[in-house]
Scaffold this motif. Structure first.
Motif, PDB file in Angstrom:
ATOM      1  N   ASP A  74      16.497 -37.673  -4.899  1.00  0.00           N
ATOM      2  CA  ASP A  74      17.598 -37.449  -4.493  1.00  0.00           C
ATOM      3  C   ASP A  74      18.278 -38.687  -3.968  1.00  0.00           C
ATOM      4  O   ASP A  74      17.936 -39.263  -2.952  1.00  0.00           O
ATOM      5  N   TYR A 129       0.839 -37.227  -7.007  1.00  0.00           N
ATOM      6  CA  TYR A 129       1.841 -36.793  -6.448  1.00  0.00           C
ATOM      7  C   TYR A 129       2.752 -36.297  -7.302  1.00  0.00           C
ATOM      8  O   TYR A 129       3.641 -35.141  -7.251  1.00  0.00           O
ATOM      9  N   ASP A 168      15.273 -40.089  -0.219  1.00  0.00           N
ATOM     10  CA  ASP A 168      14.948 -38.861  -1.087  1.00  0.00           C
ATOM     11  C   ASP A 168      14.131 -37.570   0.178  1.00  0.00           C
ATOM     12  O   ASP A 168      13.132 -38.325   0.615  1.00  0.00           O
ATOM     13  N   PRO A 169      14.808 -36.616   0.642  1.00  0.00           N
ATOM     14  CA  PRO A 169      14.397 -36.174   1.832  1.00  0.00           C
ATOM     15  C   PRO A 169      12.831 -35.584   1.368  1.00  0.00           C
ATOM     16  O   PRO A 169      12.081 -35.459   2.354  1.00  0.00           O
ATOM     17  N   GLN A 170      12.631 -35.497   0.118  1.00  0.00           N
ATOM     18  CA  GLN A 170      11.131 -34.738  -0.170  1.00  0.00           C
ATOM     19  C   GLN A 170      10.257 -35.835  -0.093  1.00  0.00           C
ATOM     20  O   GLN A 170       9.100 -35.667   0.501  1.00  0.00           O
ATOM     21  N   LEU A 171      10.596 -36.966  -0.397  1.00  0.00           N
ATOM     22  CA  LEU A 171       9.581 -38.218  -0.525  1.00  0.00           C
ATOM     23  C   LEU A 171       9.432 -38.452   1.178  1.00  0.00           C
ATOM     24  O   LEU A 171       8.127 -38.794   1.668  1.00  0.00           O
ATOM     25  N   ASP A 227       7.325 -35.779   2.518  1.00  0.00           N
ATOM     26  CA  ASP A 227       5.834 -36.053   2.167  1.00  0.00           C
ATOM     27  C   ASP A 227       5.027 -37.064   2.965  1.00  0.00           C
ATOM     28  O   ASP A 227       4.033 -36.997   3.264  1.00  0.00           O
TER      29      ASP A 227
END
Lengths: 649, 528
Positions: free
Chosen positions: A145, A192, B165-168, B171
């Motif tokens: 993103d 990952y 990136d919010p997901q990164l 995590d």
């Protein structure tokens, strides 16, 4: 009398076994060649204080080392035949001695070399291949993103962001991963990325991708029957080959025992993505000792990774599974089909970009708009050559260009062929796609050598000459000595041009060996300035009564030169003529070597030479195209066959 | 005590983003129950790119406790009591974009050899949190002027890489596969299985395969070892395995909302105490298509150079979105209970930009708002307009000292900015002026402060405020707007004559004939 002896030895050798002839030739090296090397070469190349040009003959001792150094011999022979080595101020070889050397070379490295495939070496997917393969496996890209705005640099691919950049292998290409081992860091990133892809696969957002495989999913997740469909689709694709029914059964049995289907399914699929069969190419091919055709799946995989840097698609895999891929017509039509796929853009984007070091264009300015606009030109041009079946020599000589509004200034009147570009309101700057145009008034831009980005990325005549020698003519140049210093300014009373002062500067024979070749090529491009602009006067030819080229500003610019072959030229146009005639075969050989090396993901070996020469010969005679080249490569011995070491059972 | 957040804790808010529901039982428990005494203080910096449109941002009237929030501040007006709105921050003429992003957290654009204040504060308050600081952003690097892409700098003044990136980020904060209990189990069984696979392959393998498989098996064994050495994360009060991972792949708004979720969550779970977040690069060329805006932000931000009535409306949409994100962050920080208060009470949020006027890049009246009380270090609910233009460095020095950093200078400033904790300051005083309005026949003459409409969708409507009477409305064409340079005079007292009529209670001028500044201010002649 040496000559007749050589012929005699050769005659004897031919009747002996392969290993026997090796032995005899090795003997000849010690008897005939080593003394010559000691007499004429050792002083500068190994035995003295300094090793010149990265060539150390004293280190070549065993027969295997003699063979492994074949490229060194090739360039040594070239220099000896041209009279460039030994250098002028050193004792010279007699004609007979020179002939011995040449004869030995051609016997050992041309005539006696048998084409054979290379020992089978599995290798890990490069990051680029892994990215594409994951995309093909899942039907979507793994992306980060991040908002993409003009003039910013963004790594949108999560794979490319997280995996370390592959170093170039011995072949010079990044898909040559043989010396790039797996590490725990890379393992963690694979883990990952696999988690991430599987998480997405079962998310609402990616439901339609999953349904393409399983059919419509009612409710929150797939049924057991749909999971089975998925497993039967996913596992063989991941391994790029048919899979034992037993392996599928084991997976299904574990799914059957699961309380919750999806989490267990994720673990099963992740295990596949983390296993050697997915991460390494070729490891699952059945290995039977001896020389053999690679199996059909391996052939499919080799072809797909060569043309697409991606796994085989469904059609190619099923053709392989049906055992039809060895049918020459079928194979031919598959390759042709693959070249028509948009994925074949990989040949330009990955292969040609590395071959021609196009990414250096990115460094010419901090503002990405101009570099990206300039970079897209040779990429689109190379894609055109590869996929539109253009003759090989159009690399040098073409009247087609790919032009976008940000570079239109380089194309004068010809830019008028472009459909008008109107910047949308509120857009300050942007990268715009290229249009294909025909060069009618700006022939100075035809071919790769004078594309604006290429002349701009190589600053100055030396870099331009080196680039042309290495990338186009396929010569390897050693690094210059570290202490070369600067070109001296004119001292008082002197009135020398830069070129004259430069020639004085590198008049040292050690430097001259390479610079005699580099400089004429580089200085021929003095009609292009550091930003890639063309600065010669429109009527430069009329004004060159005394063979001098004149710039738009009226300055005399020396673009003349003399090739090591003795051919002379006054300007780049005449050089170009030499390149497409006298140097044609050399250039074709380079194109063939680079393509074969990329296709095989390894540096070429001595036993690839006959294959190279064979392809060069065909393409040269028949005015071959890039499509011909690709077909030759995928049908060549080293691509089609392999050797598995070990005892035959 | 063990508390878990289950996925029901997060409900979709109207904006479509995940919002934590406050005051559920489990949220009542504080993240660090055992830690009595003072709760940790957190610091957040939220960067708004490309300055502001001063006519809609600047507060022109009001005193410390009695002030009216401007139209642009509407979205976070409800937090007024938790805000300290600063004015007259910034003390010189012109800033490049790269300078303004450096200035935002480094006091001065020439302060290029030391750390930005977020990093210094992180060193002070980070304690043993797993992530001393996080540096976040929304977009890629701008290599043309690389400084545009960074607000956080390390001790050598070098930019610190940012993550978008919010997901990164999720995590990294909550999902370490080697300590996450579920993932550990999965990895252990996966290692067993691939180990078996590789070994069975290796039995049939040739020498070349063998070499590759040996490498592979070595990594598998090393990973097994690492798994044994690294312990499972101690199950603290919050079970991270129950947290919901943000969904990726949405619009800029989704991306930012997810990140704001994570910022609040990281703070509340004490994974980090210091975060900087850029809503865009300093000269961002983002296109806000989800707001229906098609132009690049940077183009719109030069609202004078690229003037058109629609451009202004588009720019104000973009700026309002930035303001809404500030509001979103504050909502989240308030919704988390932290010890005996909310997370916001134990935080300091610095929201603002590195330049004021987005068209002429002046470093004056830079938008700077502090939110949260920081456990008592900031006295909120106030508006401070300083008498003199204040260097940004003074604000930063004051913040450093409030956070207990032992220093008496920062970013070219030797004295801290007064007033953050309620200490006295010299207030700006505007020269007094009369306001009045005369209406004769079709001619209206009015004296008062010129301002833009409160409704940002009709940015071509102006008003002149008159004490005790309805404001006089200006509905004029572009010609008048341009010839009398209303943009320049906006916010200042003027005397204006024009043609108009009475419409209900309201006087409306449709054609300007004369405009004079009450204090004789004149715009420059140069084209903008």
């Amino acid at each position: 009398m040496r000559f007749s002896l050589s012929v005699l030895v050769l005659g004897v050798c031919l009747s002996l076994s392969f290993a026997g002839s090796r032995f005899a030739l090795a003997d000849e090296y010690a008897a005939d060649i080593l003394p010559l090397l000691k007499k004429y070469c050792f002083e500068c190349h190994g035995a003295g204080d300094e090793v010149n040009g990265e060539v150390d003959f004293t280190k070549i001792k065993t027969a295997a080392q003699v063979d492994a150094s074949f490229e060194k011999w090739e360039s040594a022979i070239g220099l000896i035949e041209a009279g460039e080595m030994p250098p002028e101020d050193s004792p010279q070889m007699s004609d007979v001695e020179r002939a011995i050397f040449v004869e030995w070379y051609s016997q050992r490295f041309v005539d006696s070399v048998e084409a054979k495939p290379h020992v089978f070496q599995p290798r890990r997917l490069s990051a680029h291949e892994y990215r594409n393969t994951m995309r093909s496996m899942f039907g979507f890209d793994l992306e980060v993103d991040i908002i993409e705005a003009q003039q910013t640099v963004v790594e949108k691919s999560m794979v490319m962001k997280l995996l370390p950049t592959d170093p170039r292998g011995k072949s010079g290409f990044r898909n040559d991963t043989h010396n790039n081992p797996l590490s725990t860091v890379i393992w963690d990133q694979y883990s990952y990325l696999a988690d991430n892809a599987l998480e997405q696969m079962f998310s609402k957002r990616r439901r339609k991708h999953l349904e393409k495989i399983t059919g419509p999913i009612a409710g929150t997740g797939p049924t057991f029957a749909q999971a089975e469909i998925l497993v039967r689709d996913f596992v063989p694709r991941a391994f790029r080959r048919d899979v034992d029914e037993q392996k599928i059964d084991q997976i299904l049995a574990r799914l059957n025992q699961a309380d919750k289907l999806v989490p267990v399914l994720k673990v099963e699929l992740k295990t596949v993505l983390m296993s050697p069969g997915f991460l390494y190419r070729g490891i699952l091919m059945k290995k039977i000792p001896g020389q053999q055709l690679v199996d059909d799946f391996e052939l499919a995989e080799r072809t797909a990774y060569f043309l697409w840097a991606d796994m085989p698609d469904a059609q190619l895999l099923s053709t392989a599974a049906q055992g039809k891929l060895r049918d020459p017509d079928v194979f031919q039509s598959e390759v042709t089909r693959m070249l028509k796929s948009p994925r074949a853009m990989n040949l330009a984007e990955d292969f040609a970009t590395q071959w021609l070091s196009l990414n250096e264009i990115r460094n010419i300015s901090n503002d990405p708009i101009l570099p990206l606009s300039l970079l897209s030109q040779p990429v689109d041009f190379m894609n055109y050559l590869f996929t539109q079946d253009r003759p090989l020599m159009e690399l040098i000589d073409s009247d087609v260009a790919f032009v976008n509004p940000n570079v239109r200034g380089f194309y004068g009147k010809d830019a008028k062929q472009m459909t008008a570009y109107r910047k949308q309101k509120g857009i300050e700057r942007e990268v715009v796609p290229n249009q294909q145009i025909q060069l009618e008034n700006t022939q100075e831009r035809g071919g790769i050598l004078t594309m604006p980005g290429i002349v701009a990325m190589n600053k100055g005549p030396v870099l331009r000459g080196v680039w042309m020698l290495e990338r186009i003519l396929g010569q390897h140049l050693p690094d210059p000595p570290a202490d070369v210093g600067q070109v001296k300014p004119n001292s008082q009373g002197e009135n020398l041009t830069f070129r004259e002062r430069f020639e004085l500067h590198r008049s040292n024979p050690t430097c001259a060996v390479c610079h005699r070749k580099i400089d004429p090529l580089g200085f021929s491009l003095q009609g292009y300035d550091a930003k890639g602009g063309y600065i010669l006067a429109d009527d430069y030819e009329k004004t060159q009564k005394n063979k001098k080229t004149v710039s738009k500003k009226g300055e005399v610019i020396d673009t003349s030169g003399k090739m090591p072959s003795g051919e002379e030229f006054n300007n780049f146009y005449e050089l170009k003529e030499i390149l497409i005639t006298t140097e044609r075969e050399t250039i074709i050989r380079n194109i063939v070597k680079k393509t074969l090396s990329y296709a095989l993901c390894r540096e070429l070996k001595l036993h690839d030479q006959p294959t190279v020469e064979d392809i060069v010969d065909k393409l040269n005679k028949n005015n071959g195209t890039y499509r011909d080249l690709i077909h030759e490569v995928v049908n060549s011995l080293p691509f089609q066959e392999t050797i598995i070491p070990g005892e035959k059972l | 005590m063990s508390v878990s957040l289950n996925r029901r804790t997060f409900l979709r808010g109207s904006a479509g983003a995940l919002l934590p529901l406050p005051f559920l039982n489990l949220m009542e428990a504080s993240a660090k129950t055992e830690n009595e005494g003072k709760p940790p203080v957190r610091f957040m910096a939220l960067f708004k790119p490309n300055g502001v449109h001063p006519p809609t941002w600047n507060i022109e009237e009001g005193s410390e406790f009695d002030f009216r929030m401007t139209p642009m501040m509407k979205s976070f007006e409800k937090h007024k009591d938790d805000l300290l709105v600063l004015d007259n921050i910034g003390d010189f003429g012109f800033a490049s974009h790269a300078n303004s992003s450096r200035r935002f957290l480094s006091g001065h654009h020439q302060n290029t050899k030391t750390a930005s204040i977020d990093q210094i504060i992180a060193d002070k308050i980070g304690g043993d949190t797993p992530h001393k600081s996080l540096e976040l952003t929304t977009e890629g690097l701008f290599p043309g002027q690389i400084g545009c892409s960074y607000i956080s700098y390390d001790q050598n003044g070098q930019p610190i890489p940012r993550e978008s990136d919010p997901q990164l980020i999720f995590d990294r904060l909550f999902n370490n596969p080697l300590s996450h209990p579920q993932k550990r189990k999965q990895m252990a069984s996966l290692l067993d299985r691939v180990n078996e696979d590789a070994k069975s392959l290796s039995r049939k393998a040739g020498a070349e395969d063998q070499q590759v498989l040996d490498q592979y098996l070595t990594v598998v064994r090393e990973t097994e070892k690492r798994l044994q050495t690294m312990k499972a994360a101690s199950t603290g009060p919050i079970d991270f395995t129950k947290l919901e991972r943000p969904e990726g792949g949405g619009s800029l708004d989704d991306q930012v909302e997810s990140m704001l979720d994570l910022i609040a969550l990281a703070m509340w779970t004490d994974q980090s105490r210091c975060i900087s977040y850029m809503l865009g690069n300093s000269n961002s060329r983002m296109i806000f298509d989800f707001l229906g805006v098609k132009e690049q932000h940077h183009y719109l931000s030069h609202f004078f150079r690229n003037f058109s009535p629609t451009n202004i409306v588009e720019l104000l949409k973009v700026c309002s979105w930035h303001m809404e994100k500030f509001d979103s962050l504050l909502n989240r920080l308030k919704s988390y209970k932290d010890h005996n208060g909310t997370l916001l009470e134990h935080s300091v949020v610095l929201f603002g930009s590195g330049m004021g006027h987005s068209d002429n890049h002046t470093v004056k009246r830079i938008p700077m708002v502090l939110a949260g009380q920081g456990g008592g270090m900031i006295k909120t609910g106030r508006y401070l307009r300083y008498a003199e233009n204040q260097p940004v460095g003074k604000l930063h020095l004051a913040l450093l000292q409030q956070f207990g950093v032992d220093t008496d200078s920062y970013g070219m400033a030797e004295t801290p900015l007064a007033g953050l904790d309620g200490s006295p300051i010299n207030f700006y005083e505007e020269r007094a002026f009369d306001t009045w309005v005369k209406h004769e026949d079709k001619t209206i003459t009015v004296q008062g402060r010129l301002r833009l409409s409160d409704d940002l969708n009709q940015a071509k409507i102006f008003f002149v405020d008159v004490k005790g009477k309805p404001a006089v409305r200006l509905e004029i064409g572009f010609r008048d707007f341009h010839d009398f340079n209303l943009a320049y005079h906006c916010g200042t007292p003027i005397t204006l004559t024009g043609n108009g009529t009475l419409r209900g209670e309201e006087l409306v001028i449709t054609k300007v004939t004369k405009l004079e500044s009450v204090f004789g201010k004149l715009p420059g002649k140069a084209n903008g």
